[in-house]
Design a protein around this motif. Sequence first.
Motif, mmCIF file in Angstrom:
data_model
loop_
_atom_site.group_PDB
_atom_site.id
_atom_site.type_symbol
_atom_site.label_atom_id
_atom_site.label_comp_id
_atom_site.label_asym_id
_atom_site.label_seq_id
_atom_site.Cartn_x
_atom_site.Cartn_y
_atom_site.Cartn_z
ATOM 1 N N PHE A 10 0.825 -1.209 0.000
ATOM 2 C CA PHE A 10 0.000 0.000 0.000
ATOM 3 C C PHE A 10 0.857 1.256 0.000
ATOM 4 C CE2 PHE A 10 -1.622 3.405 2.727
ATOM 5 C CZ PHE A 10 -2.633 3.868 1.911
ATOM 6 N N GLN A 11 1.914 1.277 0.810
ATOM 7 C CA GLN A 11 2.778 2.449 0.873
ATOM 8 C C GLN A 11 3.408 2.736 -0.487
ATOM 9 O OE1 GLN A 11 3.301 4.670 3.165
ATOM 10 N NE2 GLN A 11 2.163 3.782 4.857
ATOM 11 N N ILE A 12 3.793 1.687 -1.194
ATOM 12 C CA ILE A 12 4.380 1.877 -2.521
ATOM 13 C C ILE A 12 3.366 2.523 -3.458
ATOM 14 C CG2 ILE A 12 5.246 0.671 -4.561
ATOM 15 C CD1 ILE A 12 6.530 -1.368 -2.662
ATOM 16 N N VAL A 13 2.145 1.985 -3.471
ATOM 17 C CA VAL A 13 1.090 2.548 -4.310
ATOM 18 C C VAL A 13 0.801 3.990 -3.915
ATOM 19 C CG1 VAL A 13 -1.340 2.359 -4.973
ATOM 20 C CG2 VAL A 13 0.056 0.300 -4.764
ATOM 21 N N CYS A 14 0.675 4.215 -2.615
ATOM 22 C CA CYS A 14 0.363 5.554 -2.094
ATOM 23 C C CYS A 14 1.443 6.551 -2.469
ATOM 24 C CB CYS A 14 0.190 5.483 -0.572
ATOM 25 S SG CYS A 14 -0.028 7.088 0.230
ATOM 26 N N ARG A 15 2.706 6.179 -2.262
ATOM 27 C CA ARG A 15 3.816 7.074 -2.563
ATOM 28 C C ARG A 15 3.919 7.356 -4.060
ATOM 29 N NH1 ARG A 15 5.005 10.695 0.632
ATOM 30 N NH2 ARG A 15 3.154 10.072 1.726
ATOM 31 N N CYS A 16 3.666 6.345 -4.877
ATOM 32 C CA CYS A 16 3.708 6.566 -6.323
ATOM 33 C C CYS A 16 2.671 7.603 -6.743
ATOM 34 C CB CYS A 16 3.461 5.251 -7.072
ATOM 35 S SG CYS A 16 4.840 4.079 -6.968
ATOM 36 N N ILE A 17 1.472 7.493 -6.178
ATOM 37 C CA ILE A 17 0.417 8.462 -6.490
ATOM 38 C C ILE A 17 0.813 9.846 -6.003
ATOM 39 C CG2 ILE A 17 -1.969 9.119 -6.002
ATOM 40 C CD1 ILE A 17 -2.609 6.125 -5.797
ATOM 41 N N THR A 18 1.301 9.929 -4.752
ATOM 42 C CA THR A 18 1.692 11.215 -4.183
ATOM 43 C C THR A 18 2.821 11.846 -4.970
ATOM 44 O OG1 THR A 18 1.049 10.416 -1.988
ATOM 45 C CG2 THR A 18 2.433 12.366 -2.078
ATOM 46 N N PHE A 19 3.805 11.033 -5.362
ATOM 47 C CA PHE A 19 4.918 11.554 -6.136
ATOM 48 C C PHE A 19 4.453 12.090 -7.487
ATOM 49 C CE2 PHE A 19 9.297 10.117 -4.593
ATOM 50 C CZ PHE A 19 8.963 10.464 -3.285
ATOM 51 N N ALA A 20 3.516 11.374 -8.116
ATOM 52 C CA ALA A 20 2.991 11.835 -9.397
ATOM 53 C C ALA A 20 2.269 13.178 -9.247
ATOM 54 C CB ALA A 20 2.048 10.786 -9.981
ATOM 55 N N ILE A 21 1.495 13.303 -8.159
ATOM 56 C CA ILE A 21 0.784 14.562 -7.917
ATOM 57 C C ILE A 21 1.764 15.687 -7.642
ATOM 58 C CG2 ILE A 21 -0.777 15.733 -6.322
ATOM 59 C CD1 ILE A 21 -2.253 13.078 -5.994
ATOM 60 N N ASN A 22 2.791 15.420 -6.812
ATOM 61 C CA ASN A 22 3.789 16.440 -6.512
ATOM 62 C C ASN A 22 4.546 16.881 -7.761
ATOM 63 O OD1 ASN A 22 3.036 16.334 -3.861
ATOM 64 N ND2 ASN A 22 4.815 15.179 -3.160
ATOM 65 N N ALA A 23 4.883 15.918 -8.609
ATOM 66 C CA ALA A 23 5.570 16.259 -9.862
ATOM 67 C C ALA A 23 4.682 17.138 -10.731
ATOM 68 C CB ALA A 23 5.953 14.981 -10.608
ATOM 69 N N PHE A 24 3.386 16.821 -10.766
ATOM 70 C CA PHE A 24 2.436 17.632 -11.527
ATOM 71 C C PHE A 24 2.382 19.055 -10.989
ATOM 72 C CE2 PHE A 24 -1.992 19.218 -11.559
ATOM 73 C CZ PHE A 24 -2.125 19.460 -12.922
ATOM 74 N N ILE A 25 2.363 19.202 -9.633
ATOM 75 C CA ILE A 25 2.301 20.530 -9.031
ATOM 76 C C ILE A 25 3.585 21.303 -9.306
ATOM 77 C CG2 ILE A 25 2.127 21.797 -6.853
ATOM 78 C CD1 ILE A 25 0.392 19.544 -5.779
ATOM 79 N N VAL A 26 4.749 20.639 -9.148
ATOM 80 C CA VAL A 26 6.035 21.304 -9.372
ATOM 81 C C VAL A 26 6.136 21.824 -10.804
ATOM 82 C CG1 VAL A 26 8.516 20.903 -9.589
ATOM 83 C CG2 VAL A 26 7.310 20.101 -7.573
ATOM 84 N N ARG A 27 5.724 21.010 -11.763
ATOM 85 C CA ARG A 27 5.872 21.381 -13.169
ATOM 86 C C ARG A 27 4.778 22.325 -13.651
ATOM 87 N NH1 ARG A 27 9.112 17.668 -16.330
ATOM 88 N NH2 ARG A 27 10.113 16.112 -15.013
ATOM 89 N N SER A 28 3.572 22.288 -13.028
ATOM 90 C CA SER A 28 2.435 23.029 -13.566
ATOM 91 C C SER A 28 2.005 24.220 -12.713
ATOM 92 C CB SER A 28 1.228 22.086 -13.746
ATOM 93 O OG SER A 28 1.584 20.992 -14.563
ATOM 94 N N VAL A 29 2.014 24.077 -11.404
ATOM 95 C CA VAL A 29 1.479 25.117 -10.527
ATOM 96 C C VAL A 29 2.586 25.951 -9.906
ATOM 97 C CG1 VAL A 29 0.007 25.568 -8.536
ATOM 98 C CG2 VAL A 29 -0.518 23.664 -10.053
ATOM 99 N N GLY A 30 3.651 25.301 -9.448
ATOM 100 C CA GLY A 30 4.742 26.049 -8.829
ATOM 101 C C GLY A 30 5.119 25.488 -7.474
ATOM 102 N N ARG A 31 6.348 25.790 -7.045
ATOM 103 C CA ARG A 31 6.849 25.236 -5.792
ATOM 104 C C ARG A 31 6.239 25.902 -4.567
ATOM 105 N NH1 ARG A 31 13.386 24.563 -6.692
ATOM 106 N NH2 ARG A 31 13.330 24.029 -8.895
ATOM 107 N N ASP A 32 5.843 27.177 -4.691
ATOM 108 C CA ASP A 32 5.269 27.872 -3.527
ATOM 109 C C ASP A 32 4.015 27.153 -3.033
ATOM 110 O OD1 ASP A 32 7.202 29.822 -3.403
ATOM 111 O OD2 ASP A 32 6.130 31.199 -4.725
ATOM 112 N N VAL A 33 3.138 26.761 -3.955
ATOM 113 C CA VAL A 33 1.905 26.061 -3.577
ATOM 114 C C VAL A 33 2.241 24.712 -2.949
ATOM 115 C CG1 VAL A 33 -0.203 24.998 -4.449
ATOM 116 C CG2 VAL A 33 0.510 27.220 -5.313
ATOM 117 N N LEU A 34 3.224 24.020 -3.518
ATOM 118 C CA LEU A 34 3.630 22.731 -2.964
ATOM 119 C C LEU A 34 4.180 22.894 -1.553
ATOM 120 C CD1 LEU A 34 3.953 19.701 -3.631
ATOM 121 C CD2 LEU A 34 6.285 20.213 -4.377
#
Length: 564
Positions: A19-43
């Motif tokens: 579960f942790q692997i699945v959870c972290r993969c999802i979280t990492f994908a979301i964080n990468a999306f935020i870093v590339r699209s929204v910005g680091r301040d929001v993250l």
Amino acid sequence: MGRNVLASSLQNASFSIIFQIVCRCITFAINAFIVRSVGRDVLGITNVRLLLLESTLLFLAKEAILRSALSSRHNKDCSWAQLINQLWITVPACFVLSIPCLYIWLNWLSQVDDHFYVQYRFGCFAIAFACVIELTAEAPIFVSQVFCFVKLKVVMDTAHIFIRSFVFIVLVLLNKDITIYAFGIAQITSAVTIIVGNYVFFYVYIARLARYRQEQKRIDDKYELRKLFGAHYENMDDFPFTSIKEMLPGVLPNPNSAFNSELQTLVLSFAKQGFLKQVLTEGEKYVMSVSPVLTFSEQATYDVVNNMGSLAARFIFRPIEDSSYFYFTQTIAREEKLVDQNREKVNEACLVLSYVCKTVTSIGLLGFVYGQSYSGTLLLLYGGAEFVEGGLPEILLRCHCLAIVLLALNGITEGYMFATNTSKQIDTYNYYMAFFSVAFLLLSYQLTNWLGPVGFILANCCNMSFRISYSLFYIRTHLKDVSDTPLKRFLPGPRFLAVLATGGIVCKLSEAYFGGRSILYHIVVGAVCVGCTVLTWSFENRELLRTGMARYRERKMSVASEGN
């Protein structure tokens, strides 16, 4: 209870790791999306400031009560009604804690930019509300843990992370300017999922239980009963609830007082310890939030690197730590000397402790050695060339690999200590924890002023070294009256260390040659080296693997014999 605690703990650890692997993969994908699209301040605002509020409220409200409740299952004077009443205290406790926490988060901590403030305020209130309502499901969650409903935990954890991620992504894709709003709404949605899922399961289970008890009077064949009622047949005779309402406070019949005095004493001991442990666990985020040492953009960078560096801790170490703590609490009594307890159980606990410590230490060393050659590659693939520009993220991740080794050993040794401490010993350790907390905060602040974000990692390494030293001293003292000495088997063998060192050198040479030419070839070299290292460890620890397989076969044979 008719169940194998060790087998259930191992199964729980296995499912939790997945579960942790699945959870972290999802979280990492979301964080990468935020870093590339929204910005680091929001993250930085969501992943550092708001998640710190969630962590603070949930940990302080429930950690002490949950740990003491698990330990009190050995206490015959502590009834289920008292345990349920105690677990429901988490709800008003979280509500009371949320008042000062919200005031601090909105007024005392370093301010966010004006164009984010309205969303940030909503996010704070949403997190507090989600924490309060989530704790209304603590009673059924505790029951499922005690009766080893491992699959329920996996299903619920998976469902709530997928629903939270789905709601968040959909809202952000509709409008990227409401990312913090979306984060708060997603947290509330996931909390509702946890509540509904757990209560619905036990509503259905209790209905099946009533039918089982009627059928039990008519059918004597256990195999037929198992066919009718599935894998949790062995728990049904011990299950104390006849209605879902009995999981509410004050409903379950209780011949004694509403609360157990010994349980409350243990709760107070764990509460004092829990506050200090929270400071130690999230200390760098508190320093970042209270003092403007780093901007939100720098906080986001540190958080991304810290999450990557903590992959092993989140994927493997934390689930193993939780399952080991549960196993030790169910195997060894706190208030009784080891020489007076069941010798077979004590020897098994010593064996489990030594094997688990050796395993996690080996994993930690694996991450440390190969992390020195692949930190830059991982960050480049994750955040892009712009993210790794300047070299700070790579330096941070390489330093964090050192913390992995200490995280590995600290979690298990401290878990054993907490599982076997008496109330008096817990109070004594609280004084040491106070010293560790103050030292950690001072080191974090000073080293960060000198070295920047790297100072947080070095301060954390010093803190974990202090805690490991104390835990090892306790284990040695606690086990001195028994013949087994697990401390001698903590460290990996010489063959593994030799192959690991050789692989580390080969990968550094690969990084120097292939680093700017072909990432694929560099990854292939690392995969081969890691494979050789793991095979060497497996060969060197043949006895451990045989023991694990034997336990698995015993479990399967036990289930088959019960069916016949």
